[in-house]
Design an enzyme around this catalytic site. Structure first.
Site, short mmCIF file in Angstrom:
data_model
loop_
_atom_site.label_atom_id
_atom_site.label_comp_id
_atom_site.label_asym_id
_atom_site.label_seq_id
_atom_site.Cartn_x
_atom_site.Cartn_y
_atom_site.Cartn_z
N GLY A 12 55.70 58.12 -62.49
CA GLY A 12 54.85 58.01 -61.31
C GLY A 12 53.41 57.79 -61.74
CB ALA A 15 45.25 58.34 -58.49
N GLY A 17 48.91 60.37 -62.41
CA GLY A 17 49.63 60.04 -63.64
C GLY A 17 48.84 59.09 -64.52
CG ASN A 109 49.70 67.80 -53.90
OD1 ASN A 109 49.02 68.66 -54.46
ND2 ASN A 109 49.21 66.63 -53.52
CE LYS A 191 46.24 70.89 -55.75
NZ LYS A 191 46.80 69.75 -56.46
CD GLU A 273 52.40 64.27 -52.17
OE1 GLU A 273 53.00 63.98 -53.21
OE2 GLU A 273 51.33 64.93 -52.15
#
Lengths: 308, 308
Positions: A12, A15, A17, A109, A191, A273
């Protein structure tokens, strides 16, 4: 385990990765990027990183690029930076890369990613990580890293291990600040304490973080959402420090007009997501009878945006 | 009462005031528009109406335009089409126009406008009205009427009167479909049943009505908000027919990609009519202990947008 001269696969290469992989390659590591949309551009021109910590670029001979996992060599470390909305492809993408001792580190995430990887590939392989970074894709092969960059990593099962510390060393010696999490689940919830209000309101209302914090109505809303997250985390066995609420809000002010990833997904018409960030917390709240009316409504608004 | 050849003053000549006033002037009535931003354009070039019921225009000699209420003659009928966010100016703007028998008809959105006018000028003068019309301002002096157009009027105090019927005749003979409300408060709540979900979600999420109704998540959300409105209306003594929920949703589908006035206000950075549409229902819900969690959260999001 071969973390001395590890072959590192990035699954993946968006941005996150692309950025972390490029930092590792810049430090001389053996990097293998699996790409989709940016494959042609990156194979031809390499990576161009516009970074608040100093711009840099990689020429194509400094790493390997692939558009098919079957062409990739076995990896010592697989870094999963796929968007969680593509998690149904994890088996297909990662299986070809595995040796007996391959470690899988997910920087994705939300809640549920480690569980899914553990079911597919075995718990012993899995390390979880959180990326605290403001980052966007530009034109193909270009990445804009605008702020922060810390990653925090923890074993999926149990306390920190030697392999975890070795991994942290690899990052830290590659200009990626990395800290060790004693308790991965605590880190995940910490997070989420940020992601749920700021990604949620940011996408539902199409507002940058500064607009959300520009009024007392907005601050109160963010704060009340965080209180709901605290309550679900508690029911899930994680007692987040309530002081984190003010700390996160204060910290977010330093990010100025930040567009969260979900807001960007909304604006560009890409899938959000939703399940990773909202699904598991909502299921846990339901299972433990924790009332989280604001988060619930937010999720309904986001599902509306997702045309669900 | 002089409703035979009435002098009609339009207070607030935006889209709604400009459109209905122009229809009345087109039918030969004596119209006096109070304008602000469009004053110069309208005095010089008249009104240009792009209407789904047929375009038309008025030359400047077919009506009177003012930018100062003190210059306006006494009116038999004052049509209040001011945005409710400017209600603090009602006294200043309307007082100069009043005779003993002047009737004041407010076509403003939300709850509380008749009450405010009654406190200022006496209940006996007040008639309330609802405009069901899809309408926007274009460049100065231009109005775009894209759908519907019905107005519904009712006495502020008590059942329909001869003056109310006379008023309805004036509208109906001016190509403005007008029906009589037996119960103004019922009509107000019926309109809120639409305004609260569609203006609320439309502005909070920056979505047109078709996007809100494109998914089952969105339809369920609209429906649950309507149920909350029904509950507050009930506590306020108005029993709305629950069938209205499906009727309103079906009707809204015919409006296609409609931007509500609040969504337009958000996009153009103008103040939203938050207190008129949300304030009074929220206060009534609090007073009667009616739980309306979704409407409450929507209002918090809108206050965030309003930087409150």
């Amino acid at each position: 385990m071969s973390l001395d001269h590890p072959a590192i696969a990035i699954i993946g290469s968006g941005a996150v990765g692309g950025y972390y992989g490029s930092r590792l390659a810049q430090a001389g590591h053996d990097l293998h990027f699996l790409l989709r949309s940016d494959f042609d551009a990156v194979r031809a021109n390499g990576w161009i990183i516009h970074s608040c910590d100093g711009d840099f670029s990689l020429t194509p001979d400094q790493f390997h690029a692939y558009n098919e996992p079957s062409r990739m060599p076995p990896a010592d470390l697989v870094l999963v930076t796929l968007k969680a909305t593509s998690n149904d492809q994890l088996g297909l993408l990662i299986s070809p890369l595995l040796k007996d001792d391959t470690i899988i580190l997910t920087l994705q995430n939300g809640l549920g990613n480690e569980e899914q990887l553990a079911r597919l590939f075995g718990s012993h392989r899995i390390i979880g990580g959180l990326a605290f970074v403001c980052i966007n894709r530009g034109q193909p092969g270009h990445i804009h890293h605008t702020d922060h960059g810390l990653i925090a990593i923890g074993e999926y099962q149990g306390p920190p291990t030697p392999r975890l510390r070795r991994l942290a060393d690899i990052f830290n010696s590659s200009r990626i600040r990395c800290r060790i999490l004693e308790n991965l689940r605590y880190g995940r919830w910490e997070k989420l304490l940020w992601n749920i209000p700021f990604n949620g309101l940011g996408a539902a209302m199409d507002l940058t973080t500064d607009r959300l914090l520009a009024s007392s109505a907005g601050i109160d809303l963010v704060r009340d959402i965080m209180k709901e997250v605290l309550a679900v985390a508690h029911a899930d066995g994680v007692d987040l420090d309530p002081k984190l609420i003010d700390q996160k809000i204060d910290h977010t002010r330093t990010m100025q007009a930040y567009r969260t990833s979900m807001q960007i997904d909304r604006q560009t018409g890409r899938p959000m997501e939703l399940d990773a960030i909202f699904g598991q917390p909502l299921r846990l709240a339901a299972a433990h009878n924790v009332p989280i009316p604001i988060v619930q409504l937010l999720a309904r608004q986001l599902r509306t945006l997702n045309n669900e």
